[in-house]
Structures are given as C-alpha cells and as structure tokens.
Design an enzyme around this catalytic site. Structure first.
Site, PDB file in Angstrom:
ATOM      1  N   GLU A   1       0.820  -1.225   0.000  1.00 35.83           N
ATOM      2  CA  GLU A   1       0.000   0.000   0.000  1.00 35.83           C
ATOM      3  C   GLU A   1       0.849   1.269   0.000  1.00 35.83           C
ATOM      4  O   GLU A   1       0.620   2.181   0.795  1.00 35.83           O
ATOM      5  CB  GLU A   1      -0.956  -0.020   1.208  1.00 35.83           C
ATOM      6  CG  GLU A   1      -1.862  -1.245   1.210  1.00 35.83           C
ATOM      7  CD  GLU A   1      -2.659  -1.425   2.509  1.00 35.83           C
ATOM      8  OE1 GLU A   1      -2.597  -0.538   3.364  1.00 35.83           O
ATOM      9  OE2 GLU A   1      -3.318  -2.467   2.647  1.00 35.83           O
TER      10      GLU A   1
ATOM     11  N   ASN B   1       2.100  -4.949  -3.337  1.00 37.94           N
ATOM     12  CA  ASN B   1       0.774  -5.432  -2.952  1.00 37.94           C
ATOM     13  C   ASN B   1      -0.097  -4.239  -2.557  1.00 37.94           C
ATOM     14  O   ASN B   1       0.348  -3.358  -1.826  1.00 37.94           O
ATOM     15  CB  ASN B   1       0.957  -6.370  -1.741  1.00 37.94           C
ATOM     16  CG  ASN B   1      -0.314  -7.057  -1.287  1.00 37.94           C
ATOM     17  OD1 ASN B   1      -1.004  -7.691  -2.095  1.00 37.94           O
ATOM     18  ND2 ASN B   1      -0.629  -6.968   0.003  1.00 37.94           N
TER      19      ASN B   1
ATOM     20  N   HIS C   1      -9.976  -6.593  -1.742  1.00 32.08           N
ATOM     21  CA  HIS C   1     -11.029  -6.467  -0.722  1.00 32.08           C
ATOM     22  C   HIS C   1     -12.228  -5.836  -1.411  1.00 32.08           C
ATOM     23  O   HIS C   1     -12.237  -4.645  -1.698  1.00 32.08           O
ATOM     24  CB  HIS C   1     -10.556  -5.594   0.442  1.00 32.08           C
ATOM     25  CG  HIS C   1      -9.505  -6.239   1.269  1.00 32.08           C
ATOM     26  ND1 HIS C   1      -9.762  -7.326   2.078  1.00 32.08           N
ATOM     27  CD2 HIS C   1      -8.181  -5.989   1.394  1.00 32.08           C
ATOM     28  CE1 HIS C   1      -8.647  -7.699   2.685  1.00 32.08           C
ATOM     29  NE2 HIS C   1      -7.667  -6.913   2.283  1.00 32.08           N
TER      30      HIS C   1
ATOM     31  N   GLU D   1      -5.723 -11.032  -0.864  1.00 29.72           N
ATOM     32  CA  GLU D   1      -6.549 -10.822   0.340  1.00 29.72           C
ATOM     33  C   GLU D   1      -8.033 -10.768   0.002  1.00 29.72           C
ATOM     34  O   GLU D   1      -8.789  -9.977   0.566  1.00 29.72           O
ATOM     35  CB  GLU D   1      -6.136  -9.511   1.049  1.00 29.72           C
ATOM     36  CG  GLU D   1      -4.655  -9.425   1.359  1.00 29.72           C
ATOM     37  CD  GLU D   1      -4.251  -8.144   2.099  1.00 29.72           C
ATOM     38  OE1 GLU D   1      -5.138  -7.407   2.585  1.00 29.72           O
ATOM     39  OE2 GLU D   1      -3.036  -7.890   2.178  1.00 29.72           O
TER      40      GLU D   1
ATOM     41  N   ASP E   1     -11.807 -10.816  -0.200  1.00 28.97           N
ATOM     42  CA  ASP E   1     -13.070 -11.061   0.499  1.00 28.97           C
ATOM     43  C   ASP E   1     -14.130 -10.174  -0.139  1.00 28.97           C
ATOM     44  O   ASP E   1     -13.807  -9.229  -0.862  1.00 28.97           O
ATOM     45  CB  ASP E   1     -12.986 -10.900   2.026  1.00 28.97           C
ATOM     46  CG  ASP E   1     -12.334  -9.611   2.500  1.00 28.97           C
ATOM     47  OD1 ASP E   1     -12.258  -8.642   1.710  1.00 28.97           O
ATOM     48  OD2 ASP E   1     -11.906  -9.556   3.668  1.00 28.97           O
TER      49      ASP E   1
HETATM   50  O1  9MR Z   1      -7.006  -8.455   8.868  1.00 32.00           O
HETATM   51  C1  9MR Z   1      -6.145  -7.515   9.473  1.00 32.00           C
HETATM   52  C2  9MR Z   1      -6.755  -7.065  10.810  1.00 32.00           C
HETATM   53  O2  9MR Z   1      -6.730  -8.131  11.732  1.00 32.00           O
HETATM   54  C3  9MR Z   1      -5.993  -5.873  11.345  1.00 32.00           C
HETATM   55  O3  9MR Z   1      -6.632  -5.405  12.519  1.00 32.00           O
HETATM   56  C4  9MR Z   1      -5.916  -4.806  10.272  1.00 32.00           C
HETATM   57  C5  9MR Z   1      -5.187  -3.566  10.750  1.00 32.00           C
HETATM   58  O4  9MR Z   1      -4.921  -2.700   9.713  1.00 32.00           O
HETATM   59  O5  9MR Z   1      -5.247  -5.326   9.131  1.00 32.00           O
HETATM   60  C6  9MR Z   1      -5.967  -6.347   8.516  1.00 32.00           C
HETATM   61  O6  9MR Z   1      -5.291  -6.796   7.352  1.00 32.00           O
HETATM   62  C7  9MR Z   1      -5.043  -5.833   6.339  1.00 32.00           C
HETATM   63  C8  9MR Z   1      -3.812  -6.278   5.588  1.00 32.00           C
HETATM   64  O7  9MR Z   1      -2.735  -6.474   6.459  1.00 32.00           O
HETATM   65  C9  9MR Z   1      -3.417  -5.272   4.513  1.00 32.00           C
HETATM   66  N1  9MR Z   1      -4.526  -5.013   3.627  1.00 32.00           N
HETATM   67  C10 9MR Z   1      -5.780  -4.670   4.263  1.00 32.00           C
HETATM   68  C11 9MR Z   1      -6.155  -5.733   5.296  1.00 32.00           C
HETATM   69  C12 9MR Z   1      -7.526  -5.452   5.887  1.00 32.00           C
HETATM   70  O8  9MR Z   1      -7.488  -4.264   6.621  1.00 32.00           O
END
Ligand code: 9MR
Length: 362
Positions: A169, A211, A247, A276, A278
């Site tokens: 990101e 990513n 996402h 990732e 969903d």
């Molecule tokens: O799924 C992750 C969640 O448990 C955390 O609290 C969150 C914090 O930012 O991050 C989530 O995973 C993220 C991933 O690392 C990067 N892309 C977005 C994902 C969803 O927020």
C-alpha cells in the site's frame, strides 16, 4: 501455466460425450477441497487469523486455540498468509526486540501441511510499533532500522517463504506515494527499491511483491504501480510480482477489469497474485444474507478467480480468512459482513462451492 482453458473445456466435453467414468470436475466432488481442485502451479491460500483486530475480541487466538479452524486451514489450503503475525508491531515490538514465536508456529504448520507461506509485510505505513513511529531518528538511523528489520525477518525465514509482500500500500488512490509511510516520507521513494534489494539478499528464493488494494480496475493507482514496476525492472531491482489484495464490496461492481490489470503486469514478465480476497455486503436486518446476496457474492469471488486463472503468471490466489467467525470486516465496516466463504461454524457458502467448481474446471 494453467493451460489453455478452452482446450480444457473441450476435453471435459469429450470425456462426458465419451461416457467415460472420469468425473468432469475431478477435484470438485462432494469431498473435494479447494487445494485439491486447483490446477497445478496455482497456490490457494488464506490469511491465518491472529493479532490485529483479534486481540480486541473475547475469543482466544484463533490459529493456536481453535482446533476445528486449524483442521479446515490444513485441509483446504496450499498457502498461508500470517494475517498480522509478521507485521512490524507484532514481530518487532521493541527496537532491539523481536517476537518470532507466533510467525514461527505458522511457518512450521505450513511446512507440516505442505503449504507455501506468503510473508506479509516488510514496508507499510500501518501497524508499525510506537517506538518506530514516535521515535526520533536521523535519516541514517531510520535506514539502518529498516535494513536490519528486513534482513532479520526475511533472513529468519529464508527458503521458507514463497512470496513476500515487500512493499504494501505505498500509493494512495491518486497514485501519489503515501506520506503516512514513515520510510517513504523521511527517506524518499527510492527506499522502496532498497527494500526489495535487502529482501532479495536476505532470501534469494522468495518472490518479491508489490501489494495493494484498490487496484482491481485501471486508474491512477494502477498506472503508478506499472510505472514503478517498469522503473524497478529497468534498474535491475529484484521485483518479481504485483498483487491485488481484492477487498471487494457488493456496493460496487464485480471486479470484471481485474484480468486486464493483472495482464498489464504479466506483460512486464512479473508474477501476479490475488492476496486478500473477500467480498463484503450490507447485511439485512437480522444479519443473515439473502440467497440472492450469497449468489451475487459467489460471482464476485469467481470473477476474481477467473482473472487469475486467465493470466499465465498468476500463481497465488488467497482469500483473507475463510470463516466469518474471524473476519476483519464487521470490525472495520460495521454495516457490512458475511464477507468470507464459510459461516462461523465452517459450513460452506455458495461462494466456496463456486470457487471449488471453477478451480476444478480450470
Ligand atoms: O485483517 C487484518 C486485521 O486483523 C488488522 O486489525 C488490520 C489492521 O490494519 O489489518 C488487517 O489486514 C489488512 C492487511 O494487512 C493489509 N490489507 C488490508 C487488510 C484489511 O485491513
């Protein structure tokens, strides 16, 4: 890599017409799993739940404490992505302190179950420890801190990681470098190339990825990534892949341009991946999705999978958790939910079967 899909379809018809006993969808029967249904060369992954938002929930750590969860994780997937356990705040809680236990456990589990691991992530603006973001460091110190982190973490798992999300990101939606990223802000965008070089030195076998989310359709962000990828490759930087997190929300259209996006990076000679996936939706009163919503969700999932299947170098397809029980979605989007392919008790939704059938037919 995944063969000519038209030819495969023709073959399936021939098998049926010929009346042979070979099932048209070998991996897709009632007892099939996603990993068994997948074509050779395509890893099917999931996030491994723990850390992050889970720490604020009442349940114990999902990966270590939930045995049925672990069984499904082992059975269904050929790739595992630590959801939070390799992020800076988790694995590097003090300047001179690393906490490897939880990540080690995932890497061990993956090895025992014939799974690849996607390392996530080395350079990101979020989930960094306070000692880093609130500390006072010279530029030289900050650079040394990043290098030490990458050499230590990627070095520890050398040879055991299929793909690393090296840079996560790094662009905003306009295609500008994110200034919230402490390393980019303080050291300039050139630090991205250094991160890749260090990661490659630490683990020469890992495929190193860019990513991001919001790259499922063409636009400024994708343009920025393509320009960066071209530049890194021209400079001989060890960049091996580009990934869409994917996402998705049913408030927006299905990702029917994702294939085109992935192809642009495939054309550069890079691997691509979905990392990732969903698909969240607005839940009706009562919280239970309608059959129509579940059917629509299934088409979003398969649209993303089809994009990966259609692009030669797409070698990894990962969903961000497989059960609603542990999904991050309701905690970040309070009106939305039901974003994964299984209910809380691991019963499978239409999206699960749609993915499995699509894999088996590929
Ligand atoms: O799924 C992750 C969640 O448990 C955390 O609290 C969150 C914090 O930012 O991050 C989530 O995973 C993220 C991933 O690392 C990067 N892309 C977005 C994902 C969803 O927020």
């Amino acid at each position: 890599m995944k063969g000519n899909r038209v030819a495969v379809a023709v073959l399936a018809v021939v098998v049926l017409v010929g009346g042979g006993a070979v099932p048209a969808q070998a991996g897709g029967g009632r007892d099939g799993t996603l990993r068994k249904a997948a074509p050779h060369g395509l890893r099917i992954g999931t996030a491994v739940a723990g850390g992050g938002h889970h720490l604020e929930q009442e349940y114990p750590d999902p990966f270590t404490a939930d045995r049925p969860y672990r069984r499904v994780l082992a059975r269904e997937f050929s790739s595992a992505s630590p959801e939070n356990q390799m992020k800076w705040e988790f694995i590097h809680p003090g300047r001179y302190e690393y906490r490897f236990g939880p990540a080690d456990a995932i890497v061990r589990f993956a090895r025992e179950n014939g799974q690849a691991v996607r390392g996530h992530t080395l350079l990101w603006h979020s989930q960094n420890p306070a000692w880093l973001t609130e500390g006072t460091f010279s530029k030289a110190e900050l650079r040394a801190i990043l290098k030490d982190h990458i050499m230590t973490v990627a070095g520890r798992y050398r040879g055991k990681i299929h793909q690393w999300d090296v840079a996560n990101e790094i662009f905003d939606d306009t295609g500008a470098y994110r200034q919230e990223n402490i390393f980019i802000r303080e050291l300039g965008p050139g630090i991205v190339a250094d991160a890749f070089r260090w990661a490659h030195r630490a683990d020469p076998h890992a495929q190193l990825f860019l990513n991001d989310y919001g790259v499922d359709w063409p636009g400024a962000k994708v343009d920025a990534y393509e320009a960066l990828a071209r530049q890194l490759l021209a400079d001989g930087v060890p960049l091996h892949g580009f990934a869409s997190q994917a996402h998705l929300s049913m408030r927006y259209p299905a990702p029917d341009q994702l294939r085109t996006v992935l192809q642009r990076f495939d054309d550069l000679g890079l691997h691509t991946a979905i990392t990732e996936l969903d698909v969240r939706m607005d839940l009706p009163e009562g919280g239970v999705p309608t059959p129509e919503q579940l059917a629509t969700q299934a088409t979003y999932y398969t649209t993303a999978l089809d994009a990966c299947l259609a692009v030669d170098g797409c070698n990894s397809f990962t969903i961000w958790g497989f059960t609603d029980k542990y999904s991050w979605v309701p905690h970040f989007f309070p009106a939305e939910g039901a974003a994964t392919v299984m209910w809380d008790d691991f019963r499978r939704k239409p999206a699960y079967y749609a993915l499995r059938d699509t894999l088996a037919a590929a």
